[in-house]
Motif scaffolding. Structure first.
Motif, PDB file in Angstrom:
ATOM      1  N   GLY A  99      -1.330 -19.651  -3.144  1.00 33.61           N
ATOM      2  CA  GLY A  99      -2.059 -18.723  -2.644  1.00 33.61           C
ATOM      3  C   GLY A  99      -1.337 -18.139  -1.045  1.00 33.61           C
ATOM      4  O   GLY A  99      -2.083 -17.195  -0.544  1.00 33.61           O
ATOM      5  N   VAL A 100       0.131 -18.262  -1.543  1.00 38.13           N
ATOM      6  CA  VAL A 100       1.332 -17.002  -0.447  1.00 38.13           C
ATOM      7  C   VAL A 100       1.157 -15.955  -1.236  1.00 38.13           C
ATOM      8  O   VAL A 100       2.161 -16.197  -1.758  1.00 38.13           O
ATOM      9  CB  VAL A 100       1.987 -18.396  -0.313  1.00 38.13           C
ATOM     10  CG1 VAL A 100       3.034 -17.434   1.319  1.00 38.13           C
ATOM     11  CG2 VAL A 100       2.247 -19.560   0.610  1.00 38.13           C
ATOM     12  N   PRO A 101       1.094 -14.842  -0.392  1.00 36.48           N
ATOM     13  CA  PRO A 101       1.828 -14.001  -0.439  1.00 36.48           C
ATOM     14  C   PRO A 101       3.517 -13.554  -0.787  1.00 36.48           C
ATOM     15  O   PRO A 101       3.547 -14.073  -0.138  1.00 36.48           O
ATOM     16  CB  PRO A 101       1.577 -13.133   0.439  1.00 36.48           C
ATOM     17  CG  PRO A 101      -0.183 -13.545   0.544  1.00 36.48           C
ATOM     18  CD  PRO A 101       0.800 -15.011   1.304  1.00 36.48           C
ATOM     19  N   PRO A 113      10.397 -14.211   0.385  1.00 33.94           N
ATOM     20  CA  PRO A 113      10.439 -15.805  -0.433  1.00 33.94           C
ATOM     21  C   PRO A 113       9.462 -15.315  -2.181  1.00 33.94           C
ATOM     22  O   PRO A 113       8.476 -15.323  -1.517  1.00 33.94           O
ATOM     23  CB  PRO A 113      10.688 -16.660   0.075  1.00 33.94           C
ATOM     24  CG  PRO A 113       9.894 -16.451   0.892  1.00 33.94           C
ATOM     25  CD  PRO A 113      10.196 -14.950   1.645  1.00 33.94           C
ATOM     26  N   TYR A 114      10.634 -16.185  -3.071  1.00 37.24           N
ATOM     27  CA  TYR A 114       9.381 -15.828  -4.226  1.00 37.24           C
ATOM     28  C   TYR A 114       8.983 -17.299  -4.240  1.00 37.24           C
ATOM     29  O   TYR A 114      10.639 -18.120  -4.621  1.00 37.24           O
ATOM     30  CB  TYR A 114      10.063 -14.728  -5.391  1.00 37.24           C
ATOM     31  CG  TYR A 114       9.648 -15.052  -6.211  1.00 37.24           C
ATOM     32  CD1 TYR A 114       7.820 -14.971  -7.005  1.00 37.24           C
ATOM     33  CD2 TYR A 114       9.879 -15.671  -7.519  1.00 37.24           C
ATOM     34  CE1 TYR A 114       7.528 -15.330  -8.116  1.00 37.24           C
ATOM     35  CE2 TYR A 114       9.429 -16.281  -8.782  1.00 37.24           C
ATOM     36  CZ  TYR A 114       8.853 -15.668  -9.192  1.00 37.24           C
ATOM     37  OH  TYR A 114       7.481 -15.749 -10.356  1.00 37.24           O
ATOM     38  N   ALA A 115       8.734 -18.566  -5.001  1.00 38.58           N
ATOM     39  CA  ALA A 115       8.579 -19.751  -5.147  1.00 38.58           C
ATOM     40  C   ALA A 115       8.613 -19.632  -7.016  1.00 38.58           C
ATOM     41  O   ALA A 115       8.377 -19.200  -7.506  1.00 38.58           O
ATOM     42  CB  ALA A 115       7.468 -20.577  -5.125  1.00 38.58           C
ATOM     43  N   TRP A 160       5.343 -15.184   5.345  1.00 37.13           N
ATOM     44  CA  TRP A 160       4.493 -14.599   5.485  1.00 37.13           C
ATOM     45  C   TRP A 160       3.795 -15.689   6.412  1.00 37.13           C
ATOM     46  O   TRP A 160       3.422 -16.371   5.749  1.00 37.13           O
ATOM     47  CB  TRP A 160       3.841 -14.097   3.875  1.00 37.13           C
ATOM     48  CG  TRP A 160       2.543 -12.957   4.284  1.00 37.13           C
ATOM     49  CD1 TRP A 160       1.391 -13.695   4.390  1.00 37.13           C
ATOM     50  CD2 TRP A 160       2.523 -11.790   3.628  1.00 37.13           C
ATOM     51  NE1 TRP A 160       1.078 -11.964   4.404  1.00 37.13           N
ATOM     52  CE2 TRP A 160       1.419 -11.288   4.337  1.00 37.13           C
ATOM     53  CE3 TRP A 160       4.103 -10.482   3.721  1.00 37.13           C
ATOM     54  CZ2 TRP A 160       1.149 -10.261   4.001  1.00 37.13           C
ATOM     55  CZ3 TRP A 160       3.679  -9.137   4.112  1.00 37.13           C
ATOM     56  CH2 TRP A 160       2.526  -9.038   4.417  1.00 37.13           C
ATOM     57  N   PRO A 161       3.458 -15.393   6.713  1.00 37.33           N
ATOM     58  CA  PRO A 161       2.921 -15.731   8.146  1.00 37.33           C
ATOM     59  C   PRO A 161       1.645 -16.608   7.472  1.00 37.33           C
ATOM     60  O   PRO A 161       0.454 -16.006   7.041  1.00 37.33           O
ATOM     61  CB  PRO A 161       2.687 -15.786   8.845  1.00 37.33           C
ATOM     62  CG  PRO A 161       2.431 -13.995   9.184  1.00 37.33           C
ATOM     63  CD  PRO A 161       3.348 -13.808   7.721  1.00 37.33           C
ATOM     64  N   ILE A 162       1.497 -17.738   7.299  1.00 37.13           N
ATOM     65  CA  ILE A 162      -0.319 -18.507   6.948  1.00 37.13           C
ATOM     66  C   ILE A 162      -0.146 -19.780   7.783  1.00 37.13           C
ATOM     67  O   ILE A 162       0.519 -20.449   8.670  1.00 37.13           O
ATOM     68  CB  ILE A 162       0.116 -19.257   5.605  1.00 37.13           C
ATOM     69  CG1 ILE A 162       0.709 -20.556   5.416  1.00 37.13           C
ATOM     70  CG2 ILE A 162       0.498 -18.332   4.601  1.00 37.13           C
ATOM     71  CD1 ILE A 162       1.474 -21.202   4.493  1.00 37.13           C
ATOM     72  N   LEU A 185       1.254  -7.381  -2.475  1.00 40.47           N
ATOM     73  CA  LEU A 185       2.455  -8.660  -3.107  1.00 40.47           C
ATOM     74  C   LEU A 185       1.473  -9.653  -3.819  1.00 40.47           C
ATOM     75  O   LEU A 185       0.465  -9.006  -4.389  1.00 40.47           O
ATOM     76  CB  LEU A 185       2.332  -9.843  -1.613  1.00 40.47           C
ATOM     77  CG  LEU A 185       3.960  -8.840  -0.683  1.00 40.47           C
ATOM     78  CD1 LEU A 185       3.214  -9.987   1.189  1.00 40.47           C
ATOM     79  CD2 LEU A 185       5.176  -9.041  -1.043  1.00 40.47           C
ATOM     80  N   VAL A 186       2.141 -10.313  -4.799  1.00 41.18           N
ATOM     81  CA  VAL A 186       1.029 -11.549  -5.408  1.00 41.18           C
ATOM     82  C   VAL A 186       0.871 -12.342  -5.174  1.00 41.18           C
ATOM     83  O   VAL A 186       1.869 -12.937  -4.220  1.00 41.18           O
ATOM     84  CB  VAL A 186       2.151 -11.535  -6.510  1.00 41.18           C
ATOM     85  CG1 VAL A 186       1.905  -9.851  -7.117  1.00 41.18           C
ATOM     86  CG2 VAL A 186       2.986 -12.047  -6.743  1.00 41.18           C
ATOM     87  N   PRO A 187      -0.209 -13.458  -5.075  1.00 38.55           N
ATOM     88  CA  PRO A 187      -0.416 -14.838  -4.807  1.00 38.55           C
ATOM     89  C   PRO A 187       0.417 -15.883  -5.230  1.00 38.55           C
ATOM     90  O   PRO A 187       0.646 -15.284  -6.221  1.00 38.55           O
ATOM     91  CB  PRO A 187      -1.654 -14.420  -4.300  1.00 38.55           C
ATOM     92  CG  PRO A 187      -2.110 -14.166  -5.436  1.00 38.55           C
ATOM     93  CD  PRO A 187      -1.737 -12.551  -5.802  1.00 38.55           C
ATOM     94  N   SER A 188       0.853 -16.960  -4.791  1.00 39.20           N
ATOM     95  CA  SER A 188       1.671 -17.753  -5.239  1.00 39.20           C
ATOM     96  C   SER A 188       0.934 -19.100  -5.736  1.00 39.20           C
ATOM     97  O   SER A 188      -0.143 -18.555  -5.879  1.00 39.20           O
ATOM     98  CB  SER A 188       3.012 -18.525  -4.514  1.00 39.20           C
ATOM     99  OG  SER A 188       2.091 -18.910  -3.424  1.00 39.20           O
TER     100      SER A 188
END
Length: 205
Positions: A107-109, A82-84, A55-57, A101-104
């Motif tokens: 803050g990454v979706p 990916p899921y961290a 997901w581009p950041i 999606l949910v924020p990691s």
């Protein structure tokens, strides 16, 4: 010139990427990189069934439209995000356009690992964004290395996935100007090499 620490180097490169994204050369570089990705998919894509994207950041190139088009052109093709995990490894879960999606923690979706309709995937190919990159030649063969955000997630994950799937293809995504020399940064023993590197100039193997 960059500072001596990897942290300072990352900060400098991210600042440069932000400036580059608003400059006159960004659009041409973006088009060149997407063209290279389409060329890769047209050739390698015949044997690939699942691709993990990002997901581009922070001004990373957005590959989602190109990859969504690739999925629609072939049966059984799937994308994953990916899921961290808390142990700083990544799991990959199927992703489709429009998914919630949910924020990691960063803050990454990310995909929801509890979504039963989006199963985990062991991808055939992983596209990995680079903050910087370098190359080296060992026994006449080029090797490419990624400088990331410093969390080590991809290195740990690739080491595990490559044991399970020796045919896994890892492609670094970056710009020509992000290339680093040995005086700026050298890959460490724990760094996992990239199989391929894609920039606006083309695909390097």
């Amino acid at each position: 010139m960059h500072g001596n620490s990897p942290k300072t180097l990352r900060q400098d490169l991210l600042k440069q990427r932000k400036e580059f994204a608003t400059g006159n050369h960004y659009t041409a570089a973006e088009m060149g990189l997407i063209t290279g990705l389409n060329h890769f998919l047209a050739h390698e894509g015949k044997s690939i069934r699942s691709i993990a994207l990002y997901w581009p950041i922070q001004n990373e190139i957005d590959l989602r439209p190109t990859l969504s088009s690739w999925v629609k052109k072939g049966a059984y093709r799937r994308l994953a995000l990916p899921y961290a995990r808390p142990d700083k490894h990544l799991d990959f879960f199927e992703w489709q356009e429009g998914d919630a999606l949910v924020p990691s923690a960063h803050g990454v979706p990310e995909p929801d690992p509890n979504n039963a309709s989006r199963p985990p995937i062991n991808p055939d190919c992983i596209l990995i964004p680079c903050v910087g990159w370098s190359s080296s030649v060992v026994n006449g063969k080029s090797h490419y290395w990624r400088l990331g955000y410093g969390g080590g997630y991809f290195d740990r994950t690739l080491a595990d996935l490559r044991k399970k799937n020796p045919k896994l293809v890892c492609v670094g995504i970056g710009f020509d100007w992000q290339k680093l020399d040995d005086a700026q940064w050298e890959a460490q023993t724990h760094d996992e090499p990239l199989d391929l590197l894609l920039t606006e100039s083309g695909l390097f193997s």
